[in-house]
Write a protein that holds these residues in place. Sequence first.
Motif, PDB file in Angstrom:
ATOM      1  N   PHE A  24       0.841  -1.198   0.000  1.00 48.84           N
ATOM      2  CA  PHE A  24       0.000   0.000   0.000  1.00 48.84           C
ATOM      3  C   PHE A  24       0.870   1.238   0.000  1.00 48.84           C
ATOM      4  CE2 PHE A  24      -3.730  -2.189  -0.133  1.00 48.84           C
ATOM      5  CZ  PHE A  24      -3.817  -3.170   0.830  1.00 48.84           C
ATOM      6  N   MET A  25       1.388   1.585  -1.166  1.00 45.88           N
ATOM      7  CA  MET A  25       2.165   2.798  -1.313  1.00 45.88           C
ATOM      8  C   MET A  25       1.732   3.522  -2.580  1.00 45.88           C
ATOM      9  SD  MET A  25       5.644   0.584  -1.609  1.00 45.88           S
ATOM     10  CE  MET A  25       6.616   1.597  -2.660  1.00 45.88           C
ATOM     11  N   MET A  26       2.035   4.808  -2.624  1.00 44.91           N
ATOM     12  CA  MET A  26       1.554   5.632  -3.735  1.00 44.91           C
ATOM     13  C   MET A  26       2.126   5.168  -5.068  1.00 44.91           C
ATOM     14  SD  MET A  26      -0.697   7.518  -2.682  1.00 44.91           S
ATOM     15  CE  MET A  26      -1.026   8.585  -4.074  1.00 44.91           C
ATOM     16  N   ASP A  27       3.317   4.545  -5.041  1.00 48.26           N
ATOM     17  CA  ASP A  27       3.900   4.056  -6.298  1.00 48.26           C
ATOM     18  C   ASP A  27       2.961   3.088  -6.997  1.00 48.26           C
ATOM     19  OD1 ASP A  27       7.397   3.918  -5.272  1.00 48.26           O
ATOM     20  OD2 ASP A  27       6.090   5.536  -5.957  1.00 48.26           O
TER      21      ASP A  27
ATOM     22  N   PHE B 149     -11.260  -1.357 -14.845  1.00 47.51           N
ATOM     23  CA  PHE B 149     -10.919  -2.130 -13.658  1.00 47.51           C
ATOM     24  C   PHE B 149      -9.670  -1.569 -12.994  1.00 47.51           C
ATOM     25  CE2 PHE B 149     -11.016  -5.753 -10.995  1.00 47.51           C
ATOM     26  CZ  PHE B 149      -9.710  -6.178 -10.828  1.00 47.51           C
ATOM     27  N   SER B 150      -8.658  -1.244 -13.804  1.00 46.60           N
ATOM     28  CA  SER B 150      -7.416  -0.706 -13.238  1.00 46.60           C
ATOM     29  C   SER B 150      -7.636   0.647 -12.587  1.00 46.60           C
ATOM     30  CB  SER B 150      -6.361  -0.578 -14.334  1.00 46.60           C
ATOM     31  OG  SER B 150      -6.094  -1.833 -14.896  1.00 46.60           O
ATOM     32  N   ILE B 151      -8.501   1.481 -13.198  1.00 49.99           N
ATOM     33  CA  ILE B 151      -8.765   2.790 -12.588  1.00 49.99           C
ATOM     34  C   ILE B 151      -9.413   2.608 -11.222  1.00 49.99           C
ATOM     35  CG2 ILE B 151     -10.294   4.778 -12.720  1.00 49.99           C
ATOM     36  CD1 ILE B 151      -9.651   5.171 -15.490  1.00 49.99           C
ATOM     37  N   ILE B 152     -10.389   1.703 -11.148  1.00 50.51           N
ATOM     38  CA  ILE B 152     -11.071   1.474  -9.871  1.00 50.51           C
ATOM     39  C   ILE B 152     -10.084   0.937  -8.843  1.00 50.51           C
ATOM     40  CG2 ILE B 152     -12.777   0.018  -8.739  1.00 50.51           C
ATOM     41  CD1 ILE B 152     -14.519   0.319 -11.196  1.00 50.51           C
TER      42      ILE B 152
ATOM     43  N   TYR C  56      -5.469   3.915  -3.432  1.00 45.64           N
ATOM     44  CA  TYR C  56      -5.252   5.266  -2.921  1.00 45.64           C
ATOM     45  C   TYR C  56      -5.924   5.423  -1.561  1.00 45.64           C
ATOM     46  CZ  TYR C  56      -5.351  10.324  -2.627  1.00 45.64           C
ATOM     47  OH  TYR C  56      -5.189  11.615  -2.206  1.00 45.64           O
ATOM     48  N   GLN C  57      -7.168   4.925  -1.454  1.00 47.07           N
ATOM     49  CA  GLN C  57      -7.857   5.043  -0.165  1.00 47.07           C
ATOM     50  C   GLN C  57      -7.182   4.162   0.885  1.00 47.07           C
ATOM     51  OE1 GLN C  57     -12.087   4.815  -0.319  1.00 47.07           O
ATOM     52  NE2 GLN C  57     -12.249   6.193  -2.062  1.00 47.07           N
TER      53      GLN C  57
ATOM     54  N   LYS D   9      -3.809   3.534   5.756  1.00 50.16           N
ATOM     55  CA  LYS D   9      -2.590   2.954   6.332  1.00 50.16           C
ATOM     56  C   LYS D   9      -1.724   4.039   6.944  1.00 50.16           C
ATOM     57  CE  LYS D   9       1.428   0.145   5.238  1.00 50.16           C
ATOM     58  NZ  LYS D   9       2.536   1.103   5.418  1.00 50.16           N
ATOM     59  N   GLU D  10      -1.595   5.181   6.258  1.00 51.30           N
ATOM     60  CA  GLU D  10      -0.761   6.257   6.799  1.00 51.30           C
ATOM     61  C   GLU D  10      -1.331   6.769   8.110  1.00 51.30           C
ATOM     62  OE1 GLU D  10       1.313   8.067   2.795  1.00 51.30           O
ATOM     63  OE2 GLU D  10      -0.261   9.212   3.803  1.00 51.30           O
ATOM     64  N   GLU D  11      -2.687   6.880   8.144  1.00 47.24           N
ATOM     65  CA  GLU D  11      -3.323   7.307   9.394  1.00 47.24           C
ATOM     66  C   GLU D  11      -3.043   6.300  10.495  1.00 47.24           C
ATOM     67  OE1 GLU D  11      -6.221   9.712   9.135  1.00 47.24           O
ATOM     68  OE2 GLU D  11      -6.769   9.657  11.258  1.00 47.24           O
TER      69      GLU D  11
END
Lengths: 73, 153
Positions: free
Chosen positions: B84-87, B131-134, B140-141, B146-148
């Motif tokens: 779960f990272m922005m990359d 599918f990839s966009i979703i 992203y969510q 995870k960061e929180e």
Amino acid sequence: MAIIVNLDVVMAKRKVTLSELASQIGITLANLSILKTGKAKAIRFSTLDAICRALDCQPGDILEYVPDEEGEV
Amino acid sequence: MQRLDEKGLSGIVKRFLDLIFLGGIAIIISLPWSVKWYLERLIFGTSEKYPFLLGFFYVTGILALVIVYEMRRIFKTLNRKNPFMMDNVKSLKRIAVASFLIAAAYVVKIFTFNSFLTIILAMVFTIAGFFSIILAEVFYQAVTVKEENDLTI
């Protein structure tokens, strides 16, 4: 958001270092320093409980609310 | 994701991804000859379609290779137990763009060298793009949550 963490003040009064406190309450040094430097977004009650027990203080000694000024986020 | 963690399965998936990637590169390199060879064997094929088909397979082949490359990158973060990272959000968005471009290429092919499969593939790649966009939005969510959580002491 304006919750200030005054952990270093209480630690200085009790003459406890960061690493001593971390090992006493069972959280990592990294997490404790995140809390101390104000980067934390939330604190668990269990952590707050452990800190207050270890430093013999009240939550209000560690956490302080400073009202935001008008117009600030 | 315990399933992909077992020695057997994660090794198999990685080897498959590597195989597809290298196989794709080999196929793309061989295109000038393999397309010619294939066209000669088609009943309805005519050699005047050769330039279009060659270009078409180059474009879709390279785009497909981009998709497999991004999949390998996401897979590596899975192995590091930190997906779960922005990359990975960016990787998924690139996969979506590539899928939509492949779908567009197949739509062009409908008007020049049509077949049932062409229409079906155009639809399949459009669906894959969405599918990839979703999935990118899901990641992203997840990164936000995870960061929180990481900053909860």
